[in-house]
Structures are given as structure tokens and as C-alpha cells.
Scaffold this motif. Sequence first.
Motif, PDB file in Angstrom:
ATOM      1  N   ALA A  94       3.508   2.602  -0.257  1.00 23.92           N
ATOM      2  CA  ALA A  94       2.510   1.791  -0.988  1.00 23.92           C
ATOM      3  C   ALA A  94       2.734   1.881  -2.491  1.00 23.92           C
ATOM      4  O   ALA A  94       1.853   2.292  -3.253  1.00 23.92           O
ATOM      5  CB  ALA A  94       1.089   2.205  -0.614  1.00 23.92           C
ATOM      6  N   LEU A  95       3.906   1.457  -2.911  1.00 23.01           N
ATOM      7  CA  LEU A  95       4.275   1.488  -4.318  1.00 23.01           C
ATOM      8  C   LEU A  95       4.712   0.091  -4.782  1.00 23.01           C
ATOM      9  O   LEU A  95       5.903  -0.191  -4.898  1.00 23.01           O
ATOM     10  CB  LEU A  95       5.410   2.492  -4.548  1.00 23.01           C
ATOM     11  CG  LEU A  95       5.086   3.966  -4.294  1.00 23.01           C
ATOM     12  CD1 LEU A  95       6.349   4.807  -4.417  1.00 23.01           C
ATOM     13  CD2 LEU A  95       4.014   4.449  -5.270  1.00 23.01           C
ATOM     14  N   PRO A  96       3.758  -0.791  -5.044  1.00 24.32           N
ATOM     15  CA  PRO A  96       4.139  -2.126  -5.538  1.00 24.32           C
ATOM     16  C   PRO A  96       4.780  -2.010  -6.914  1.00 24.32           C
ATOM     17  O   PRO A  96       4.341  -1.215  -7.747  1.00 24.32           O
ATOM     18  CB  PRO A  96       2.810  -2.875  -5.589  1.00 24.32           C
ATOM     19  CG  PRO A  96       1.765  -1.812  -5.691  1.00 24.32           C
ATOM     20  CD  PRO A  96       2.295  -0.640  -4.936  1.00 24.32           C
ATOM     21  N   PRO A  97       5.800  -2.785  -7.198  1.00 23.54           N
ATOM     22  CA  PRO A  97       6.474  -2.714  -8.492  1.00 23.54           C
ATOM     23  C   PRO A  97       5.635  -3.350  -9.592  1.00 23.54           C
ATOM     24  O   PRO A  97       4.656  -4.061  -9.315  1.00 23.54           O
ATOM     25  CB  PRO A  97       7.766  -3.496  -8.256  1.00 23.54           C
ATOM     26  CG  PRO A  97       7.413  -4.463  -7.178  1.00 23.54           C
ATOM     27  CD  PRO A  97       6.440  -3.753  -6.296  1.00 23.54           C
ATOM     28  N   PRO A  98       6.001  -3.117 -10.836  1.00 26.06           N
ATOM     29  CA  PRO A  98       5.260  -3.731 -11.948  1.00 26.06           C
ATOM     30  C   PRO A  98       5.195  -5.251 -11.814  1.00 26.06           C
ATOM     31  O   PRO A  98       6.181  -5.904 -11.470  1.00 26.06           O
ATOM     32  CB  PRO A  98       6.083  -3.330 -13.179  1.00 26.06           C
ATOM     33  CG  PRO A  98       6.788  -2.080 -12.769  1.00 26.06           C
ATOM     34  CD  PRO A  98       7.091  -2.245 -11.309  1.00 26.06           C
ATOM     35  N   GLY A  99       4.033  -5.786 -12.072  1.00 27.33           N
ATOM     36  CA  GLY A  99       3.836  -7.229 -12.043  1.00 27.33           C
ATOM     37  C   GLY A  99       3.500  -7.796 -10.691  1.00 27.33           C
ATOM     38  O   GLY A  99       3.087  -8.963 -10.580  1.00 27.33           O
ATOM     39  N   ALA A 100       3.665  -7.009  -9.624  1.00 33.33           N
ATOM     40  CA  ALA A 100       3.388  -7.506  -8.279  1.00 33.33           C
ATOM     41  C   ALA A 100       1.892  -7.487  -7.984  1.00 33.33           C
ATOM     42  O   ALA A 100       1.100  -6.788  -8.640  1.00 33.33           O
ATOM     43  CB  ALA A 100       4.130  -6.667  -7.239  1.00 33.33           C
ATOM     44  N   PHE A 101       1.496  -8.261  -7.001  1.00 32.27           N
ATOM     45  CA  PHE A 101       0.118  -8.318  -6.516  1.00 32.27           C
ATOM     46  C   PHE A 101      -0.426  -6.921  -6.254  1.00 32.27           C
ATOM     47  O   PHE A 101       0.264  -6.068  -5.677  1.00 32.27           O
ATOM     48  CB  PHE A 101       0.084  -9.149  -5.228  1.00 32.27           C
ATOM     49  CG  PHE A 101      -1.201  -9.120  -4.478  1.00 32.27           C
ATOM     50  CD1 PHE A 101      -2.319  -9.813  -4.940  1.00 32.27           C
ATOM     51  CD2 PHE A 101      -1.315  -8.402  -3.286  1.00 32.27           C
ATOM     52  CE1 PHE A 101      -3.501  -9.804  -4.233  1.00 32.27           C
ATOM     53  CE2 PHE A 101      -2.493  -8.387  -2.563  1.00 32.27           C
ATOM     54  CZ  PHE A 101      -3.608  -9.082  -3.046  1.00 32.27           C
ATOM     55  N   ARG A 102      -1.623  -6.693  -6.698  1.00 31.86           N
ATOM     56  CA  ARG A 102      -2.324  -5.447  -6.424  1.00 31.86           C
ATOM     57  C   ARG A 102      -3.461  -5.721  -5.446  1.00 31.86           C
ATOM     58  O   ARG A 102      -4.277  -6.625  -5.682  1.00 31.86           O
ATOM     59  CB  ARG A 102      -2.880  -4.823  -7.698  1.00 31.86           C
ATOM     60  CG  ARG A 102      -1.825  -4.285  -8.671  1.00 31.86           C
ATOM     61  CD  ARG A 102      -0.981  -3.185  -8.018  1.00 31.86           C
ATOM     62  NE  ARG A 102      -0.212  -2.417  -8.980  1.00 31.86           N
ATOM     63  CZ  ARG A 102       1.028  -2.698  -9.356  1.00 31.86           C
ATOM     64  NH1 ARG A 102       1.634  -3.785  -8.868  1.00 31.86           N
ATOM     65  NH2 ARG A 102       1.683  -1.915 -10.193  1.00 31.86           N
ATOM     66  N   MET A 103      -3.518  -4.943  -4.392  1.00 33.95           N
ATOM     67  CA  MET A 103      -4.573  -5.140  -3.401  1.00 33.95           C
ATOM     68  C   MET A 103      -5.928  -4.775  -3.989  1.00 33.95           C
ATOM     69  O   MET A 103      -6.034  -3.822  -4.769  1.00 33.95           O
ATOM     70  CB  MET A 103      -4.295  -4.272  -2.175  1.00 33.95           C
ATOM     71  CG  MET A 103      -3.067  -4.664  -1.391  1.00 33.95           C
ATOM     72  SD  MET A 103      -2.907  -3.718   0.147  1.00 33.95           S
ATOM     73  CE  MET A 103      -2.708  -2.043  -0.477  1.00 33.95           C
ATOM     74  N   PRO A 104      -6.968  -5.522  -3.615  1.00 33.21           N
ATOM     75  CA  PRO A 104      -8.317  -5.153  -4.069  1.00 33.21           C
ATOM     76  C   PRO A 104      -8.723  -3.832  -3.437  1.00 33.21           C
ATOM     77  O   PRO A 104      -8.226  -3.459  -2.376  1.00 33.21           O
ATOM     78  CB  PRO A 104      -9.174  -6.319  -3.567  1.00 33.21           C
ATOM     79  CG  PRO A 104      -8.419  -6.897  -2.427  1.00 33.21           C
ATOM     80  CD  PRO A 104      -6.980  -6.719  -2.758  1.00 33.21           C
ATOM     81  N   PRO A 105      -9.628  -3.096  -4.080  1.00 30.67           N
ATOM     82  CA  PRO A 105     -10.092  -1.831  -3.493  1.00 30.67           C
ATOM     83  C   PRO A 105     -10.780  -2.075  -2.161  1.00 30.67           C
ATOM     84  O   PRO A 105     -11.410  -3.128  -1.974  1.00 30.67           O
ATOM     85  CB  PRO A 105     -11.051  -1.283  -4.537  1.00 30.67           C
ATOM     86  CG  PRO A 105     -11.460  -2.469  -5.358  1.00 30.67           C
ATOM     87  CD  PRO A 105     -10.299  -3.397  -5.355  1.00 30.67           C
ATOM     88  N   PRO A 106     -10.661  -1.141  -1.215  1.00 30.65           N
ATOM     89  CA  PRO A 106     -11.293  -1.341   0.104  1.00 30.65           C
ATOM     90  C   PRO A 106     -12.798  -1.366   0.010  1.00 30.65           C
ATOM     91  O   PRO A 106     -13.381  -0.851  -0.904  1.00 30.65           O
ATOM     92  CB  PRO A 106     -10.793  -0.126   0.901  1.00 30.65           C
ATOM     93  CG  PRO A 106     -10.415   0.892  -0.120  1.00 30.65           C
ATOM     94  CD  PRO A 106      -9.957   0.129  -1.332  1.00 30.65           C
TER      95      PRO A 106
END
Length: 244
Positions: free
Chosen positions: A232-244
Motif C-alpha cells: 500500500a505505497l502509492p507513488p507521488p501524485g497518484a490517487f489517494r484512497m479516502p480514509p475508511p
Amino acid sequence: MTDLLTHTAFEGALRAIGAERYHVHHPFHHLLHDGKLSKGQVQAWALNRYCYQAHIPMKDASLLARLPTPELRREWRRRLADHDGDGVAPGGVERWLALTDGLGLDRDYVISMEGILPATRFAVEAYVRFVRERSVLEAVASSLTEMFSTDIIRTRVSGMLANYSFVSEETLAYFKPRLTQAPADVAFALNYVKHHAHTREQQEQCLAALRFKCDLLWAQLDALHFAYVAPALPPPGAFRMPPP
């Protein structure tokens, strides 16, 4: 020199590639279909898949320009209409945006592709470039992943409807037309490669093209799994999931 495969053996070799490599076997798809992903993870999948969907008519248009006969061009124009629509009925790209709308993603953000994973972008652009630069025979062969798509569509729709309260039949409307469009596409493309691969070398090129396409689809899911499941390591600039 190795003998030319019969049409039956050649088709069997093509289908064996799907049995081994098609992305229906990827762990991310098992999680998706079994209801094991969060809404944010499903959003990440739909967002990244939009990049692929939006480029399909682009790769088809690049091939259309190289097809030598009116009959072949008419066949491939139908694919463009399936994905881009005909100005009256929506095509696959618009129906995919209905999916991302239904998942709560901002449409302008989706279309901008700002949040796409770099690996997704690289894989999709590699596919467009492959179809543009390789032989017509190889380009057509690369489309034959559709031989394996109807089963994954049925599994995906039934699994997601059963397991996610945030999807509906309307949200998943992209998939129903593909159950009839994909077999028609396959019938043409499979017949084409069987009758235009005149040497064993050309048959091997077709097999390699299909392996390339399967690997490309698999790589996109590898990237999704790494960015949004584990570690679970999205790269810089990628979509970030909303908090659960």
C-alpha cells in the motif's frame, strides 16, 4: 524448419496462453470479485482502468489507418463505435465514466488521468505503441485477450453486485454490452490471424503478441496491488484512497 501449426493447434496454443496468463488469475481480481476490497481500493481500480479504456479507441484508430481493404476497415470502425459511441448511444468509454461516477469519483479528475499510477500509464502507452508499430497481424493478435473476457465479466458483475453495497447494475452497465461485443470481435480477429499467419514464424509472432498483451494487463494489476493493497505505497501524485 518447424512445421506450420494446423488451425486447430494454433488456436489451441493461443487459448493456452490465456489459461496461463490472463489477468483473471491475478490475486487483485480475486480480491475484487470476492468483495475483499474497500471502496477506496475499488475506486483506485476503476480510475486506473479508465486510462486503459480511454486509450482503446486510440490504438484501434492507429490500426484502422493501416488496414489495406474496405472490408477490414469497416470491421475495425465498428470497434471504434463500440468504445467511442456513435453520437447517439454511449460507447464503452462513456459507460466506464458512469462506473467511476457511481463510485463517487469526480469525473473531471478521472478524465484528467492525473491520479493514474505511472505503471498503468507506461503499460497503456506501450500497448498503443505496439499496435501502431508492429505488423497488422501482430496488432490484431494482441486483441485476442477478448477470447477470455466473457467469463471474467460474468464473474466480476455477479461478485461485485453480491459483495459491494456501493455498486448497482446501473454502475456496472459497461459490462453487459461487452458480453455480445467481445465474442463478435473475437470471431473476426481469430479468423484473421488463423488465415493470415502463413508461416510458423508468423504464428509465433501472434503467440508472442498475445503473451505481451496478457503480461501488460497483469502488470497493471501488479501496480494496483502494490500501491493500494500491499504494501500500500502509492507513488507521488497518484490517487489517494479516502480514509475508511
